[in-house]
Every structure is written in C-alpha cells, then in structure tokens.
Design a protein around this motif. Structure first.
Motif, PDB file in Angstrom:
ATOM      1  N   THR A 126       1.188 -32.847  26.138  1.00  0.00           N
ATOM      2  CA  THR A 126       1.851 -33.886  25.366  1.00  0.00           C
ATOM      3  C   THR A 126       1.146 -35.200  25.667  1.00  0.00           C
ATOM      4  OG1 THR A 126       3.451 -34.246  27.127  1.00  0.00           O
ATOM      5  CG2 THR A 126       4.076 -32.702  25.390  1.00  0.00           C
ATOM      6  N   SER A 127       1.388 -36.200  24.858  1.00  0.00           N
ATOM      7  CA  SER A 127       0.752 -37.502  25.036  1.00  0.00           C
ATOM      8  C   SER A 127       1.280 -38.180  26.302  1.00  0.00           C
ATOM      9  CB  SER A 127       1.049 -38.374  23.815  1.00  0.00           C
ATOM     10  OG  SER A 127       0.422 -39.613  23.949  1.00  0.00           O
ATOM     11  N   SER A 128       0.381 -38.866  27.014  1.00  0.00           N
ATOM     12  CA  SER A 128       0.758 -39.606  28.222  1.00  0.00           C
ATOM     13  C   SER A 128       0.425 -41.076  28.023  1.00  0.00           C
ATOM     14  CB  SER A 128      -0.015 -39.090  29.436  1.00  0.00           C
ATOM     15  OG  SER A 128       0.323 -37.760  29.719  1.00  0.00           O
ATOM     16  N   PRO A 129       1.261 -41.974  28.544  1.00  0.00           N
ATOM     17  CA  PRO A 129       0.966 -43.407  28.418  1.00  0.00           C
ATOM     18  C   PRO A 129      -0.219 -43.796  29.306  1.00  0.00           C
ATOM     19  CG  PRO A 129       2.893 -43.080  29.794  1.00  0.00           C
ATOM     20  CD  PRO A 129       2.507 -41.726  29.262  1.00  0.00           C
ATOM     21  N   ALA A 160      -9.598 -30.601  27.481  1.00  0.00           N
ATOM     22  CA  ALA A 160      -9.505 -31.988  27.938  1.00  0.00           C
ATOM     23  C   ALA A 160      -8.084 -32.527  27.848  1.00  0.00           C
ATOM     24  CB  ALA A 160     -10.429 -32.870  27.098  1.00  0.00           C
ATOM     25  N   ASP A 161      -7.808 -33.511  28.670  1.00  0.00           N
ATOM     26  CA  ASP A 161      -6.593 -34.306  28.593  1.00  0.00           C
ATOM     27  C   ASP A 161      -6.902 -35.427  27.601  1.00  0.00           C
ATOM     28  OD1 ASP A 161      -4.518 -36.127  28.910  1.00  0.00           O
ATOM     29  OD2 ASP A 161      -4.619 -36.153  31.100  1.00  0.00           O
ATOM     30  N   VAL A 162      -6.447 -35.266  26.376  1.00  0.00           N
ATOM     31  CA  VAL A 162      -6.807 -36.182  25.295  1.00  0.00           C
ATOM     32  C   VAL A 162      -6.379 -37.610  25.621  1.00  0.00           C
ATOM     33  CG1 VAL A 162      -6.477 -36.703  22.844  1.00  0.00           C
ATOM     34  CG2 VAL A 162      -6.756 -34.330  23.605  1.00  0.00           C
ATOM     35  N   SER A 163      -5.209 -37.796  26.210  1.00  0.00           N
ATOM     36  CA  SER A 163      -4.737 -39.143  26.553  1.00  0.00           C
ATOM     37  C   SER A 163      -5.648 -39.792  27.589  1.00  0.00           C
ATOM     38  CB  SER A 163      -3.300 -39.088  27.091  1.00  0.00           C
ATOM     39  OG  SER A 163      -2.417 -38.617  26.109  1.00  0.00           O
ATOM     40  N   PHE A 164      -6.134 -39.004  28.553  1.00  0.00           N
ATOM     41  CA  PHE A 164      -7.052 -39.536  29.563  1.00  0.00           C
ATOM     42  C   PHE A 164      -8.370 -39.965  28.926  1.00  0.00           C
ATOM     43  CE2 PHE A 164     -10.601 -38.500  32.545  1.00  0.00           C
ATOM     44  CZ  PHE A 164     -10.441 -39.591  33.378  1.00  0.00           C
ATOM     45  N   VAL A 165      -8.913 -39.136  28.079  1.00  0.00           N
ATOM     46  CA  VAL A 165     -10.184 -39.467  27.424  1.00  0.00           C
ATOM     47  C   VAL A 165     -10.031 -40.750  26.616  1.00  0.00           C
ATOM     48  CG1 VAL A 165     -11.892 -38.700  25.733  1.00  0.00           C
ATOM     49  CG2 VAL A 165     -10.985 -37.077  27.412  1.00  0.00           C
ATOM     50  N   CYS A 166      -8.952 -40.860  25.868  1.00  0.00           N
ATOM     51  CA  CYS A 166      -8.723 -42.077  25.073  1.00  0.00           C
ATOM     52  C   CYS A 166      -8.554 -43.305  25.969  1.00  0.00           C
ATOM     53  CB  CYS A 166      -7.497 -41.899  24.178  1.00  0.00           C
ATOM     54  SG  CYS A 166      -7.753 -40.720  22.843  1.00  0.00           S
ATOM     55  N   SER A 167      -7.813 -43.165  27.064  1.00  0.00           N
ATOM     56  CA  SER A 167      -7.624 -44.288  27.995  1.00  0.00           C
ATOM     57  C   SER A 167      -8.950 -44.713  28.619  1.00  0.00           C
ATOM     58  CB  SER A 167      -6.644 -43.910  29.113  1.00  0.00           C
ATOM     59  OG  SER A 167      -5.345 -43.796  28.614  1.00  0.00           O
ATOM     60  N   ALA A 168      -9.765 -43.744  29.002  1.00  0.00           N
ATOM     61  CA  ALA A 168     -11.056 -44.063  29.612  1.00  0.00           C
ATOM     62  C   ALA A 168     -11.956 -44.790  28.620  1.00  0.00           C
ATOM     63  CB  ALA A 168     -11.732 -42.792  30.108  1.00  0.00           C
ATOM     64  N   LEU A 169     -11.975 -44.341  27.388  1.00  0.00           N
ATOM     65  CA  LEU A 169     -12.824 -44.993  26.382  1.00  0.00           C
ATOM     66  C   LEU A 169     -12.316 -46.390  26.036  1.00  0.00           C
ATOM     67  CD1 LEU A 169     -13.580 -41.980  24.025  1.00  0.00           C
ATOM     68  CD2 LEU A 169     -15.148 -43.102  25.622  1.00  0.00           C
ATOM     69  N   ARG A 170     -10.993 -46.555  25.932  1.00  0.00           N
ATOM     70  CA  ARG A 170     -10.427 -47.883  25.650  1.00  0.00           C
ATOM     71  C   ARG A 170     -10.656 -48.822  26.831  1.00  0.00           C
ATOM     72  NH1 ARG A 170      -6.158 -45.154  23.227  1.00  0.00           N
ATOM     73  NH2 ARG A 170      -4.976 -45.197  25.149  1.00  0.00           N
ATOM     74  N   GLY A 171     -10.508 -48.286  28.050  1.00  0.00           N
ATOM     75  CA  GLY A 171     -10.611 -49.112  29.245  1.00  0.00           C
ATOM     76  C   GLY A 171     -12.020 -49.459  29.633  1.00  0.00           C
ATOM     77  N   HIS A 172     -12.982 -48.699  29.125  1.00  0.00           N
ATOM     78  CA  HIS A 172     -14.372 -48.919  29.495  1.00  0.00           C
ATOM     79  C   HIS A 172     -15.259 -48.610  28.289  1.00  0.00           C
ATOM     80  CE1 HIS A 172     -17.712 -49.360  32.235  1.00  0.00           C
ATOM     81  NE2 HIS A 172     -16.844 -49.683  33.174  1.00  0.00           N
ATOM     82  N   PRO A 173     -15.351 -49.551  27.328  1.00  0.00           N
ATOM     83  CA  PRO A 173     -16.074 -49.306  26.076  1.00  0.00           C
ATOM     84  C   PRO A 173     -17.537 -48.902  26.253  1.00  0.00           C
ATOM     85  CG  PRO A 173     -14.845 -51.366  25.969  1.00  0.00           C
ATOM     86  CD  PRO A 173     -14.743 -50.859  27.378  1.00  0.00           C
ATOM     87  N   SER A 174     -18.142 -49.215  27.394  1.00  0.00           N
ATOM     88  CA  SER A 174     -19.551 -48.861  27.603  1.00  0.00           C
ATOM     89  C   SER A 174     -19.749 -47.357  27.660  1.00  0.00           C
ATOM     90  CB  SER A 174     -20.091 -49.503  28.882  1.00  0.00           C
ATOM     91  OG  SER A 174     -19.420 -48.977  30.008  1.00  0.00           O
ATOM     92  N   MET A 175     -18.648 -46.593  27.812  1.00  0.00           N
ATOM     93  CA  MET A 175     -18.760 -45.132  27.875  1.00  0.00           C
ATOM     94  C   MET A 175     -18.876 -44.509  26.490  1.00  0.00           C
ATOM     95  SD  MET A 175     -16.259 -44.124  31.063  1.00  0.00           S
ATOM     96  CE  MET A 175     -15.126 -43.408  29.955  1.00  0.00           C
TER      97      MET A 175
END
Length: 176
Positions: A126-129, A160-175
């Motif tokens: 499920t989605s995680s904040p 993959a943990d979709v929420s984690f991937v999205c958080s990582a990309l939002r939090g670090h755009p260079s990735m």
C-alpha cells in the motif's frame, strides 16, 4: 532451487567441516543469493584493482529504515538481513563500519528494509507517506559529493517499494 531446510542443513554441515579444520568464519563463507554473485564478483574486481593501485579497502556505513528490524529474515532466505548485507559487502572486498564509528565512509548504503515478519510481497503493498522514509532521505541529503551512495530496496519481496522510489526521486532530483 534449495528448500530453506536443505540450505540450513548444508550451512550447518559446512560450518562443522570448517570448525573441524580450524577455519574461521572469515575463511569460509556460505550464503544464499546466486543472483547476486555476478554483481559481487564485479565489485570485488573493482576493489582489488583499486587496492593494486594503492587504495585501501572501502568502508561502508549502513543506514536502515527500520533500525530495530535488522535481525529479521527476508522471505526465501535463512539468515537475518543484517548478516546477508555484511557478508556480501565483505565478499565484495568492503568493510562495514560499526554504528559507533566516526570514520567518514566511502560508501553510504541506504537500506529500505521491512519492519515486521513475514516480509510482504510487493504485489500487496500500500502507499506510504514520505515521512516513513525520513531517516533515509536525511542520510542521503547529508552525503558528501565524494561518497558513493547505494540503495537496497528490500522492504518487499519480489518488487520495488513504489513509495520509497518516488520519495527518493522527489527528495534527490539528481537521481533521475
């Protein structure tokens, strides 16, 4: 494919043989994960090449999402995840830093691990904040430009943990 009970029996047998020959755990390694062998060998080659050029053994700091859950056993495995991670880093030629170490690591290894057993399949997530990943994103933000940053997304089995991937990309755009 090995059944978990068969793998445990084989591991116990190998440990007994090693003990009978006075071999330490540093001399005999046995772990599951044949799909990682190629990556470990390639990493080991790179480490050995660097050492031949005068570099020291690389150091690795582990940053866990669920710090109280590092002794949990992932699905399809027989050992706690902290042991698997440490064994593979050592097999690649690296050295895991103790949590108390003040040494600046060469590699920051960010691990999005699961917090309760059994580890869930990715298909039922499920989605995680974003707050769930705050410690990992803080570590990522604090990494120096000279540090290598690696991720292990093992919160779910088989995906993959979709929420984690999205958080990582939002939090670090260079990735991206």
């Amino acid at each position: 494919t090995w059944l978990i009970a068969e793998a445990e029996m084989l591991c116990g047998l190998l440990e007994a043989v090693a003990a009978a020959h006075n071999l330490s755990n540093n001399e005999v390694k046995f772990y599951q994960g044949a799909d990682e062998v190629g990556a470990v060998l390639l990493a080991r080659l790179a480490v050995e090449d660097s050492r031949l050029r005068g570099s020291r053994r690389p150091t690795v700091r582990l940053v866990w999402r669920a710090t109280n859950a590092t002794r949990l056993i992932p699905s399809y495995e027989t050992r706690p995840i902290v042991e698997t991670v440490g064994t593979q880093i050592e097999a690649a030629g690296g050295r895991v830093l103790a949590n108390s170490s003040t040494e600046t690591p060469d590699v920051l290894f960010i691990i999005n691990n699961f917090a309760v057993e059994p580890q869930q399949e990715a298909s039922v997530q499920t989605s995680s904040p974003p707050s769930v990943y705050a410690p990992l994103m803080a570590a990522l933000s604090g990494a120096s430009a000279a540090q290598v940053v690696a991720f292990a997304d093992v919160r779910y089995a088989n995906g993959a943990d979709v929420s984690f991937v999205c958080s990582a990309l939002r939090g670090h755009p260079s990735m991206m």
